[in-house]
Design a protein around this motif. Structure first.
Motif, PDB file in Angstrom:
ATOM      1  N   THR A 114     -21.666   2.120  -9.429  1.00 41.47           N
ATOM      2  CA  THR A 114     -21.572   2.881  -8.167  1.00 41.47           C
ATOM      3  C   THR A 114     -22.838   3.714  -7.950  1.00 41.47           C
ATOM      4  O   THR A 114     -23.291   3.874  -6.821  1.00 41.47           O
ATOM      5  N   ILE A 115     -23.394   4.225  -9.027  1.00 39.56           N
ATOM      6  CA  ILE A 115     -24.613   5.042  -8.890  1.00 39.56           C
ATOM      7  C   ILE A 115     -25.804   4.151  -8.526  1.00 39.56           C
ATOM      8  O   ILE A 115     -26.619   4.496  -7.672  1.00 39.56           O
ATOM      9  N   ALA A 116     -25.861   2.974  -9.152  1.00 37.56           N
ATOM     10  CA  ALA A 116     -26.932   2.025  -8.796  1.00 37.56           C
ATOM     11  C   ALA A 116     -26.815   1.617  -7.333  1.00 37.56           C
ATOM     12  O   ALA A 116     -27.814   1.542  -6.609  1.00 37.56           O
ATOM     13  N   ALA A 117     -25.585   1.371  -6.878  1.00 34.10           N
ATOM     14  CA  ALA A 117     -25.388   0.982  -5.467  1.00 34.10           C
ATOM     15  C   ALA A 117     -25.868   2.093  -4.537  1.00 34.10           C
ATOM     16  O   ALA A 117     -26.538   1.827  -3.531  1.00 34.10           O
ATOM     17  N   THR A 118     -25.557   3.334  -4.888  1.00 39.29           N
ATOM     18  CA  THR A 118     -26.006   4.471  -4.066  1.00 39.29           C
ATOM     19  C   THR A 118     -27.522   4.499  -4.014  1.00 39.29           C
ATOM     20  O   THR A 118     -28.123   4.677  -2.944  1.00 39.29           O
ATOM     21  N   ASP A 119     -28.133   4.321  -5.170  1.00 38.55           N
ATOM     22  CA  ASP A 119     -29.601   4.328  -5.251  1.00 38.55           C
ATOM     23  C   ASP A 119     -30.208   3.257  -4.345  1.00 38.55           C
ATOM     24  O   ASP A 119     -31.273   3.455  -3.758  1.00 38.55           O
ATOM     25  N   CYS A 125     -17.084   1.829  -4.012  1.00 39.47           N
ATOM     26  CA  CYS A 125     -15.842   2.550  -4.300  1.00 39.47           C
ATOM     27  C   CYS A 125     -15.257   2.051  -5.624  1.00 39.47           C
ATOM     28  O   CYS A 125     -15.049   0.843  -5.792  1.00 39.47           O
ATOM     29  N   TYR A 126     -15.034   2.971  -6.545  1.00 40.48           N
ATOM     30  CA  TYR A 126     -14.339   2.651  -7.799  1.00 40.48           C
ATOM     31  C   TYR A 126     -12.856   2.510  -7.457  1.00 40.48           C
ATOM     32  O   TYR A 126     -12.292   3.375  -6.797  1.00 40.48           O
ATOM     33  N   MET A 127     -12.236   1.434  -7.896  1.00 39.23           N
ATOM     34  CA  MET A 127     -10.854   1.187  -7.485  1.00 39.23           C
ATOM     35  C   MET A 127      -9.979   0.664  -8.620  1.00 39.23           C
ATOM     36  O   MET A 127     -10.416  -0.161  -9.427  1.00 39.23           O
ATOM     37  N   ILE A 128      -8.742   1.125  -8.581  1.00 46.38           N
ATOM     38  CA  ILE A 128      -7.730   0.610  -9.511  1.00 46.38           C
ATOM     39  C   ILE A 128      -6.833  -0.409  -8.799  1.00 46.38           C
ATOM     40  O   ILE A 128      -6.253  -1.287  -9.438  1.00 46.38           O
ATOM     41  N   THR A 129      -6.718  -0.290  -7.478  1.00 52.86           N
ATOM     42  CA  THR A 129      -5.723  -1.114  -6.771  1.00 52.86           C
ATOM     43  C   THR A 129      -5.900  -2.638  -6.959  1.00 52.86           C
ATOM     44  O   THR A 129      -4.879  -3.344  -6.994  1.00 52.86           O
ATOM     45  N   GLU A 148     -10.180 -15.819 -20.802  1.00 52.68           N
ATOM     46  CA  GLU A 148      -8.887 -15.901 -21.498  1.00 52.68           C
ATOM     47  C   GLU A 148      -8.681 -14.657 -22.379  1.00 52.68           C
ATOM     48  O   GLU A 148      -9.609 -14.250 -23.091  1.00 52.68           O
ATOM     49  N   GLY A 149      -7.520 -14.045 -22.289  1.00 51.98           N
ATOM     50  CA  GLY A 149      -7.229 -12.874 -23.131  1.00 51.98           C
ATOM     51  C   GLY A 149      -7.727 -11.560 -22.549  1.00 51.98           C
ATOM     52  O   GLY A 149      -7.503 -10.501 -23.133  1.00 51.98           O
ATOM     53  N   PHE A 150      -8.426 -11.630 -21.421  1.00 50.48           N
ATOM     54  CA  PHE A 150      -8.909 -10.413 -20.770  1.00 50.48           C
ATOM     55  C   PHE A 150      -7.950 -10.025 -19.645  1.00 50.48           C
ATOM     56  O   PHE A 150      -7.389 -10.901 -18.985  1.00 50.48           O
ATOM     57  N   SER A 151      -7.781  -8.717 -19.432  1.00 49.55           N
ATOM     58  CA  SER A 151      -6.981  -8.223 -18.310  1.00 49.55           C
ATOM     59  C   SER A 151      -7.890  -7.450 -17.360  1.00 49.55           C
ATOM     60  O   SER A 151      -8.805  -6.746 -17.804  1.00 49.55           O
ATOM     61  N   VAL A 152      -7.593  -7.571 -16.080  1.00 51.38           N
ATOM     62  CA  VAL A 152      -8.362  -6.795 -15.091  1.00 51.38           C
ATOM     63  C   VAL A 152      -7.973  -5.329 -15.234  1.00 51.38           C
ATOM     64  O   VAL A 152      -6.788  -4.985 -15.283  1.00 51.38           O
ATOM     65  N   ILE A 153      -8.985  -4.472 -15.291  1.00 53.34           N
ATOM     66  CA  ILE A 153      -8.725  -3.045 -15.520  1.00 53.34           C
ATOM     67  C   ILE A 153      -9.114  -2.193 -14.311  1.00 53.34           C
ATOM     68  O   ILE A 153      -8.373  -1.311 -13.895  1.00 53.34           O
ATOM     69  N   CYS A 154     -10.267  -2.483 -13.740  1.00 53.26           N
ATOM     70  CA  CYS A 154     -10.681  -1.734 -12.554  1.00 53.26           C
ATOM     71  C   CYS A 154     -11.674  -2.589 -11.781  1.00 53.26           C
ATOM     72  O   CYS A 154     -11.986  -3.716 -12.186  1.00 53.26           O
ATOM     73  N   ALA A 155     -12.149  -2.064 -10.671  1.00 57.72           N
ATOM     74  CA  ALA A 155     -13.076  -2.849  -9.847  1.00 57.72           C
ATOM     75  C   ALA A 155     -13.952  -1.898  -9.049  1.00 57.72           C
ATOM     76  O   ALA A 155     -13.631  -0.709  -8.904  1.00 57.72           O
ATOM     77  N   VAL A 156     -15.059  -2.451  -8.558  1.00 61.63           N
ATOM     78  CA  VAL A 156     -15.956  -1.675  -7.694  1.00 61.63           C
ATOM     79  C   VAL A 156     -16.220  -2.509  -6.439  1.00 61.63           C
ATOM     80  O   VAL A 156     -16.658  -3.655  -6.534  1.00 61.63           O
ATOM     81  N   ALA A 157     -15.916  -1.919  -5.293  1.00 59.78           N
ATOM     82  CA  ALA A 157     -16.263  -2.548  -4.016  1.00 59.78           C
ATOM     83  C   ALA A 157     -17.688  -2.131  -3.672  1.00 59.78           C
ATOM     84  O   ALA A 157     -18.066  -0.974  -3.890  1.00 59.78           O
ATOM     85  N   VAL A 158     -18.455  -3.086  -3.149  1.00 60.98           N
ATOM     86  CA  VAL A 158     -19.839  -2.773  -2.757  1.00 60.98           C
ATOM     87  C   VAL A 158     -20.156  -3.437  -1.425  1.00 60.98           C
ATOM     88  O   VAL A 158     -19.730  -4.572  -1.153  1.00 60.98           O
ATOM     89  N   GLY A 159     -20.901  -2.734  -0.614  1.00 62.18           N
ATOM     90  CA  GLY A 159     -21.349  -3.292   0.665  1.00 62.18           C
ATOM     91  C   GLY A 159     -22.097  -2.238   1.452  1.00 62.18           C
ATOM     92  O   GLY A 159     -22.338  -1.134   0.958  1.00 62.18           O
ATOM     93  N   TYR A 160     -22.446  -2.612   2.687  1.00 63.89           N
ATOM     94  CA  TYR A 160     -23.095  -1.627   3.558  1.00 63.89           C
ATOM     95  C   TYR A 160     -22.006  -0.761   4.182  1.00 63.89           C
ATOM     96  O   TYR A 160     -21.040  -1.278   4.763  1.00 63.89           O
ATOM     97  N   SER A 161     -22.183   0.540   4.051  1.00 65.88           N
ATOM     98  CA  SER A 161     -21.201   1.479   4.609  1.00 65.88           C
ATOM     99  C   SER A 161     -21.127   1.330   6.129  1.00 65.88           C
ATOM    100  O   SER A 161     -22.139   1.146   6.795  1.00 65.88           O
ATOM    101  N   ASP A 162     -19.894   1.412   6.632  1.00 70.68           N
ATOM    102  CA  ASP A 162     -19.699   1.343   8.088  1.00 70.68           C
ATOM    103  C   ASP A 162     -19.003   2.624   8.565  1.00 70.68           C
ATOM    104  O   ASP A 162     -18.025   2.580   9.303  1.00 70.68           O
ATOM    105  N   GLY A 163     -19.490   3.742   8.057  1.00 76.72           N
ATOM    106  CA  GLY A 163     -18.925   5.027   8.461  1.00 76.72           C
ATOM    107  C   GLY A 163     -17.817   5.477   7.538  1.00 76.72           C
ATOM    108  O   GLY A 163     -17.633   4.929   6.445  1.00 76.72           O
TER     109      GLY A 163
END
Ligand SMILES: Cc1cc2nc3c(=O)[nH]c(=O)nc-3n(C[C@H](O)[C@H](O)[C@H](O)COP(=O)(O)O)c2cc1C
Length: 180
Positions: A114-119, A125-129, A148-163
């Motif tokens: 998220t910090i790299a994206a800001t830069d 957005c850091y997300m759990i949903t 295999e054997g891995f579970s999704v734990i979190c995610a980061v949405a990235v893109g150009y902000s639209d307000g």
């Protein structure tokens, strides 16, 4: 941008333009995720496939509505709310469930990204949903090639902000104490 400025400037962005981010920016963001402190394996899965993003969005929204969690249900009930906010890139972080540090490993990587994206002038957005979606429908893990054997734990949405949309207040509690 200097590092401290990027950290201070980072905010959760909850509305994105459809325009895809540049591959060069994506690679910088991934590099930032891979160089975070870690104590064990984790995987960064880049999802830019519109059909799969729409499926994750739909399943995550249903999971939020059925979660029994007041906060998640109230967010899901907001008019126009979609869990991925239209972001064209979703970085899904997965890791072995058995490793007690998987949450720390994936979250450290996510925060760095998220910090790299800001830069780079991008919103994030850091997300759990999304994790709710992968738990509710195991076929998503297959479609996303989660190891295999891995579970999704979190995610980061990235893109150009639209307000600004669906904003949350950063709490300003005094949560620092000093021992000198
Ligand atoms: C464990 C955790 C889970 C989160 N999950 C979500 C989420 O699913 N969706 C979302 O929009 N924001 C999510 N956030 C972001 C927080 O809402 C946000 O960081 C907080 O409100 C502070 O706002 P800021 O990031 O703009 O400074 C999550 C943050 C954390 C730490």
């Amino acid at each position: 941008m200097n590092t401290l400025d990027a950290i201070a400037k980072r905010k959760s962005i909850r509305k994105y333009k459809a325009e895809q981010i540049k591959d060069s920016a994506l690679e910088e963001i991934i590099k930032a995720g891979k160089t975070a402190p870690n104590a064990g394996p984790f995987q960064i899965t880049v999802i830019q496939n519109a059909k799969l993003l729409a499926k994750i969005t739909e399943i995550a929204l249903a999971a939020m509505k059925n979660s029994g969690n007041d906060f998640l249900m109230s967010r899901a009930a907001l008019p126009g709310y979609t869990p991925l906010y239209g972001a064209p890139t979703l970085l899904v972080l997965s890791a072995p469930q058995a490793n007690p540090y998987s949450m720390a490993n994936t979250s450290n990587a996510a925060t760095n990204m998220t910090i790299a994206a800001t830069d780079l002038g991008l919103g994030s957005c850091y997300m759990i949903t999304p994790q709710l979606a992968f738990t509710a429908d195991p076929s998503l893990a297959k479609e996303a090639n989660i190891p295999e054997g891995f579970s999704v734990i979190c995610a980061v949405a990235v893109g150009y902000s639209d307000g600004n949309a669906f904003s949350t207040e950063r709490s300003d509690v005094d949560n620092v104490n000093y021992v000198k």
